[in-house]
Design a protein around this motif. Structure first.
Motif, PDB file in Angstrom:
ATOM      1  N   VAL A   1     -85.452   3.206 -20.684  1.00  0.00           N
ATOM      2  CA  VAL A   1     -85.065   2.793 -19.328  1.00  0.00           C
ATOM      3  C   VAL A   1     -84.350   3.937 -18.616  1.00  0.00           C
ATOM      4  N   HIS A   2     -83.414   4.580 -19.297  1.00  0.00           N
ATOM      5  CA  HIS A   2     -82.666   5.671 -18.666  1.00  0.00           C
ATOM      6  C   HIS A   2     -83.557   6.885 -18.406  1.00  0.00           C
ATOM      7  N   LEU A   3     -84.416   7.215 -19.354  1.00  0.00           N
ATOM      8  CA  LEU A   3     -85.293   8.370 -19.150  1.00  0.00           C
ATOM      9  C   LEU A   3     -86.254   8.126 -17.988  1.00  0.00           C
ATOM     10  N   LYS A   4     -86.657   6.883 -17.804  1.00  0.00           N
ATOM     11  CA  LYS A   4     -87.536   6.549 -16.678  1.00  0.00           C
ATOM     12  C   LYS A   4     -86.753   6.552 -15.360  1.00  0.00           C
ATOM     13  N   GLU A   5     -85.578   5.976 -15.382  1.00  0.00           N
ATOM     14  CA  GLU A   5     -84.764   5.856 -14.165  1.00  0.00           C
ATOM     15  C   GLU A   5     -84.130   7.190 -13.754  1.00  0.00           C
ATOM     16  N   TYR A   6     -83.815   8.021 -14.746  1.00  0.00           N
ATOM     17  CA  TYR A   6     -83.159   9.309 -14.499  1.00  0.00           C
ATOM     18  C   TYR A   6     -83.973  10.413 -15.176  1.00  0.00           C
ATOM     19  N   PRO A   7     -85.084  10.832 -14.589  1.00  0.00           N
ATOM     20  CA  PRO A   7     -85.972  11.800 -15.255  1.00  0.00           C
ATOM     21  C   PRO A   7     -85.308  13.155 -15.563  1.00  0.00           C
ATOM     22  N   ASP A   8     -84.226  13.479 -14.869  1.00  0.00           N
ATOM     23  CA  ASP A   8     -83.527  14.733 -15.183  1.00  0.00           C
ATOM     24  C   ASP A   8     -82.823  14.676 -16.546  1.00  0.00           C
ATOM     25  N   LEU A   9     -82.782  13.494 -17.156  1.00  0.00           N
ATOM     26  CA  LEU A   9     -82.248  13.385 -18.520  1.00  0.00           C
ATOM     27  C   LEU A   9     -83.244  13.892 -19.563  1.00  0.00           C
ATOM     28  N   ILE A  10     -84.521  13.959 -19.201  1.00  0.00           N
ATOM     29  CA  ILE A  10     -85.556  14.320 -20.181  1.00  0.00           C
ATOM     30  C   ILE A  10     -85.308  15.693 -20.813  1.00  0.00           C
ATOM     31  N   PRO A  11     -85.071  16.758 -20.031  1.00  0.00           N
ATOM     32  CA  PRO A  11     -84.813  18.047 -20.699  1.00  0.00           C
ATOM     33  C   PRO A  11     -83.512  18.058 -21.510  1.00  0.00           C
ATOM     34  N   ILE A  12     -82.546  17.263 -21.105  1.00  0.00           N
ATOM     35  CA  ILE A  12     -81.296  17.176 -21.866  1.00  0.00           C
ATOM     36  C   ILE A  12     -81.569  16.471 -23.194  1.00  0.00           C
ATOM     37  N   HIS A  13     -82.374  15.432 -23.144  1.00  0.00           N
ATOM     38  CA  HIS A  13     -82.788  14.727 -24.364  1.00  0.00           C
ATOM     39  C   HIS A  13     -83.498  15.690 -25.311  1.00  0.00           C
ATOM     40  N   ARG A  14     -84.395  16.493 -24.764  1.00  0.00           N
ATOM     41  CA  ARG A  14     -85.105  17.485 -25.592  1.00  0.00           C
ATOM     42  C   ARG A  14     -84.133  18.479 -26.214  1.00  0.00           C
ATOM     43  N   SER A  15     -83.104  18.852 -25.469  1.00  0.00           N
ATOM     44  CA  SER A  15     -82.135  19.805 -26.029  1.00  0.00           C
ATOM     45  C   SER A  15     -81.409  19.194 -27.224  1.00  0.00           C
ATOM     46  N   PHE A  16     -81.128  17.903 -27.185  1.00  0.00           N
ATOM     47  CA  PHE A  16     -80.517  17.236 -28.339  1.00  0.00           C
ATOM     48  C   PHE A  16     -81.495  17.200 -29.509  1.00  0.00           C
ATOM     49  N   GLU A  17     -82.755  16.912 -29.232  1.00  0.00           N
ATOM     50  CA  GLU A  17     -83.747  16.920 -30.305  1.00  0.00           C
ATOM     51  C   GLU A  17     -83.875  18.311 -30.918  1.00  0.00           C
ATOM     52  N   ASN A  18     -83.811  19.347 -30.083  1.00  0.00           N
ATOM     53  CA  ASN A  18     -83.879  20.717 -30.598  1.00  0.00           C
ATOM     54  C   ASN A  18     -82.669  21.048 -31.464  1.00  0.00           C
ATOM     55  N   VAL A  19     -81.501  20.588 -31.064  1.00  0.00           N
ATOM     56  CA  VAL A  19     -80.292  20.817 -31.860  1.00  0.00           C
ATOM     57  C   VAL A  19     -80.440  20.133 -33.217  1.00  0.00           C
ATOM     58  N   ILE A  20     -80.956  18.913 -33.214  1.00  0.00           N
ATOM     59  CA  ILE A  20     -81.168  18.197 -34.475  1.00  0.00           C
ATOM     60  C   ILE A  20     -82.158  18.957 -35.346  1.00  0.00           C
ATOM     61  N   GLN A  21     -83.250  19.374 -34.743  1.00  0.00           N
ATOM     62  CA  GLN A  21     -84.274  20.098 -35.499  1.00  0.00           C
ATOM     63  C   GLN A  21     -83.711  21.400 -36.059  1.00  0.00           C
ATOM     64  N   ASP A  22     -83.041  22.171 -35.234  1.00  0.00           N
ATOM     65  CA  ASP A  22     -82.482  23.453 -35.689  1.00  0.00           C
ATOM     66  C   ASP A  22     -81.466  23.252 -36.803  1.00  0.00           C
ATOM     67  N   THR A  23     -80.620  22.260 -36.652  1.00  0.00           N
ATOM     68  CA  THR A  23     -79.599  21.988 -37.661  1.00  0.00           C
ATOM     69  C   THR A  23     -80.233  21.528 -38.963  1.00  0.00           C
ATOM     70  N   TYR A  24     -81.184  20.621 -38.859  1.00  0.00           N
ATOM     71  CA  TYR A  24     -81.842  20.087 -40.052  1.00  0.00           C
ATOM     72  C   TYR A  24     -82.535  21.203 -40.820  1.00  0.00           C
ATOM     73  N   PHE A  25     -83.304  22.025 -40.109  1.00  0.00           N
ATOM     74  CA  PHE A  25     -84.046  23.067 -40.803  1.00  0.00           C
ATOM     75  C   PHE A  25     -83.143  24.188 -41.302  1.00  0.00           C
ATOM     76  N   SER A  26     -82.051  24.474 -40.602  1.00  0.00           N
ATOM     77  CA  SER A  26     -81.150  25.514 -41.113  1.00  0.00           C
ATOM     78  C   SER A  26     -80.451  25.023 -42.375  1.00  0.00           C
ATOM     79  N   GLN A  27     -80.133  23.733 -42.440  1.00  0.00           N
ATOM     80  CA  GLN A  27     -79.521  23.192 -43.654  1.00  0.00           C
ATOM     81  C   GLN A  27     -80.519  23.169 -44.796  1.00  0.00           C
TER      82      GLN A  27
END
Length: 174
Positions: free
Chosen positions: A112-138
């Motif tokens: 709902v938020h990503l649809k209502e506030y599309p500018d959240l989408i790149p911020i959401h991706r940045s969190f996913e990238n942080v998770i991915q980078d952290t997971y793979f570095s560990q």
């Protein structure tokens, strides 16, 4: 007592989602929590600027018990009194930072938020990238990296474990 390790990604495209983080050992959970909290702090202004109107953001936070009825009504009143929406949202994010949890990210980046506030989408991706980078570095920190000597490095597609169609592409670029 440590929990069972989470699913290991089979390729760089697969990495743990917010919901999968519950299966990580305690120490990794703490590291992930700190990294995500810091990323949240660093992105509060960006999140604030992406949320341009109070509805449905305030209601979903209230309905999910992230904010109290008092904070909700005070925020609604502030908006009615022409306090800029950004200031109201930033104030709420500062409050949420004190009790930060990964469940907040699920709520913040809901469909709902990503649809209502599309500018959240790149911020959401940045969190996913942080998770991915952290997971793979560990993962790489846990395993000792054993590099073969140059004469042991396979160069033939079959030796690299490639599928037939990938072998053809590989040899086309050699």
């Amino acid at each position: 007592m440590a929990a069972l390790p989470g699913p290991r990604p089979s390729s760089p495209e697969k990495f743990p989602r917010f919901s999968e983080m519950g299966m990580l050992p305690v120490q990794k959970k703490e590291i992930f929590h700190e990294i995500l909290l810091n990323h949240f702090k660093e992105n509060k202004v960006e999140i604030t600027s992406a949320i341009t109107k109070p509805f449905p953001f305030l209601e979903s936070l209230r309905d999910s018990s992230f904010i109290t009825e008092k904070i909700y009504s005070d925020s609604q009143e502030a908006c009615r009194n022409l306090v800029p929406v950004g200031k109201v949202i930033y104030h709420i994010l500062c409050h949420l930072e004190k009790t930060f949890d990964k469940s907040l990210l699920r709520a913040l980046f809901s469909r709902v938020h990503l649809k209502e506030y599309p500018d959240l989408i790149p911020i959401h991706r940045s969190f996913e990238n942080v998770i991915q980078d952290t997971y793979f570095s560990q993962e790489s920190d846990r395993e000792t990296l054993k590099l073969p000597s140059s004469e042991q490095v396979p160069t033939e597609p079959k030796a690299l474990g490639m599928k037939k169609r990938d072998q053809e592409s590989f040899t086309a670029f050699r």
